[in-house]
Scaffold this active site. Structure first.
Site, mmCIF file in Angstrom:
data_model
loop_
_atom_site.group_PDB
_atom_site.id
_atom_site.type_symbol
_atom_site.label_atom_id
_atom_site.label_comp_id
_atom_site.label_asym_id
_atom_site.label_seq_id
_atom_site.Cartn_x
_atom_site.Cartn_y
_atom_site.Cartn_z
ATOM 1 N N SER A 133 -3.257 -5.705 9.087
ATOM 2 C CA SER A 133 -3.097 -4.291 9.420
ATOM 3 C C SER A 133 -4.270 -3.729 10.205
ATOM 4 O O SER A 133 -4.344 -2.518 10.425
ATOM 5 C CB SER A 133 -2.912 -3.476 8.125
ATOM 6 N N SER B 273 0.820 -1.211 0.000
ATOM 7 C CA SER B 273 0.000 0.000 0.000
ATOM 8 C C SER B 273 0.853 1.259 0.000
ATOM 9 O O SER B 273 0.520 2.250 -0.675
ATOM 10 C CB SER B 273 -0.927 0.006 1.216
ATOM 11 N N ASN B 274 1.956 1.257 0.737
ATOM 12 C CA ASN B 274 2.811 2.439 0.799
ATOM 13 C C ASN B 274 3.623 2.649 -0.473
ATOM 14 O O ASN B 274 4.257 3.688 -0.640
ATOM 15 C CB ASN B 274 3.737 2.350 2.012
ATOM 16 N N GLY C 1 0.857 -5.483 10.758
ATOM 17 C CA GLY C 1 0.867 -4.558 9.640
ATOM 18 C C GLY C 1 1.092 -3.118 10.033
ATOM 19 O O GLY C 1 0.863 -2.217 9.216
ATOM 20 N N LYS D 207 -0.356 -10.774 6.553
ATOM 21 C CA LYS D 207 -0.057 -9.435 7.059
ATOM 22 C C LYS D 207 -1.389 -8.834 7.466
ATOM 23 O O LYS D 207 -2.259 -8.593 6.622
ATOM 24 C CB LYS D 207 0.615 -8.565 6.003
ATOM 25 N N VAL E 268 5.423 -5.728 9.101
ATOM 26 C CA VAL E 268 5.548 -4.944 7.871
ATOM 27 C C VAL E 268 5.036 -3.557 8.225
ATOM 28 O O VAL E 268 3.829 -3.342 8.341
ATOM 29 C CB VAL E 268 4.727 -5.559 6.719
#
Length: 333
Positions: A204, A83-84, A228, A202, A245
């Site tokens: 988040s 996403s980043n 996450g 992962k 992460v």
């Protein structure tokens, strides 16, 4: 997908620097993998920000520079096109080019997780296979969400099962409800954990009870849970998560690796104190200001942040000051 010579050349100088990266300080203290584990995900993974030029093209020279600076930090590996990395704004060929470039610069003892999730099962399979060909060790597959009302547990289990069946590399599930509006249901996770090619998740969402149940209910499986976010990293470790992460690792990678190390050494008081100082900066570069905030903070710590791709807009001057104040108040600037 092969890169042109123009794209292939910028990262070659980074290769030598990365191969001499410092070993993990807590290598001997890592949580031992369970029976049948092929990959140990224990440790910190930064979900790399994608550098763009002023004209919003991927800037491979700046990517090289960031990788060179990350080389001395004992990350377990890197996440590319998470996403980043602004992956929804990159074309499939760009996503592959970035992954291929990072792979050439990354030593083999560091894992490369590549985001390959798409809205359709067919497209996800195609991109996952291509990511493997580009050098990814693991496919990170986000939940399809555009038709979220139809994304029942059964539909998601079917989607991920078909992807994992077809994938030549292990798959890590990716649940990020803040972006997708969809939390991968716990029952679906527990079913998918039994698939031999699904390595972990992962998560988040920040629900520590849910993460603890994932660890507890999959203890007989070859399945690992990754936090996450840096905001709840230590809490995740307390309930059995393997690693994290964390967007903040793009900015404060060394402190996050230190937190990982302190936990593995059982130095809980020091780990807790460090965790406290990471919460507000992490919230600032995720929920509060998002990727524009993350990229601005990167610049203060010697990395290239640069612009985001439109329609993501840069921070206003008051927002920049608020962001800086958050890092300063916690002793980072």
């Amino acid at each position: 997908m092969a890169l042109s010579t123009r794209l292939a050349s910028p990262l070659r100088p980074a290769l030598a620097a990365l191969r001499w990266a410092a070993p993990r300080q807590c290598r001997g203290l890592s949580t031992p993998p369970g029976p049948g584990h092929t990959l140990d995900l224990g440790g910190i993974f930064p979900p790399l920000a994608t550098p763009f030029s002023p004209t919003q093209e991927v800037d491979y020279a700046q990517l090289e520079g960031n990788l060179r600076r990350y080389a001395s930090i004992p990350f377990r590996g890197l996440v590319v096109m998470g996403s980043n990395g602004e992956y929804p704004y990159l074309a499939p060929h760009e996503r592959l080019e970035v992954v291929s470039s990072v792979r050439r610069a990354l030593p083999r003892d560091r894992l490369l997780l590549a985001g390959s999730g798409c809205e359709s099962t067919q497209a996800t399979i195609k991109l996952t296979v291509s990511m493997a060909e580009a050098g990814a060790d693991v496919a990170l597959v986000v939940t399809p969400c555009y038709y979220r009302g139809a994304m029942t547990s059964a539909a998601l289990v079917q989607h991920y099962t078909e992807v994992a069946d077809a994938s030549p590399i292990p798959v890590v599930l990716y649940s990020v409800p803040a972006n997708t509006g969809l939390d991968l249901p716990l029952e679906a996770v527990l079913t998918l954990a039994q698939h031999p090619n699904i390595l972990g998740i992962k998560d988040s969402g920040g629900d520590i009870t849910r993460m603890g149940l994932m660890v507890h209910k999959t203890r007989q499986e070859d399945f690992q849970v990754l936090a996450g976010s840096a905001s709840f990293l230590l809490a995740s470790y307390a309930v059995g998560a393997s690693g994290g992460v964390c967007a903040l690792a793009n900015v404060l990678g060394a402190p996050l690796c230190q937190l990982d190390c302190l936990w593995r050494e059982g130095r809980w008081r020091e780990a807790r104190d460090l965790q406290h100082r990471l919460i507000e900066p992490n919230v600032a570069v995720t929920r509060r200001f998002g990727i524009p905030g993350l990229k601005k903070a990167m610049e203060w710590f010697g990395y290239y942040g640069g612009p985001c791709r439109a329609p993501l807009a840069p921070l206003s001057p008051p927002q920049v000051e608020e962001l800086r104040g958050t890092f300063s108040a916690n002793g980072w600037l």
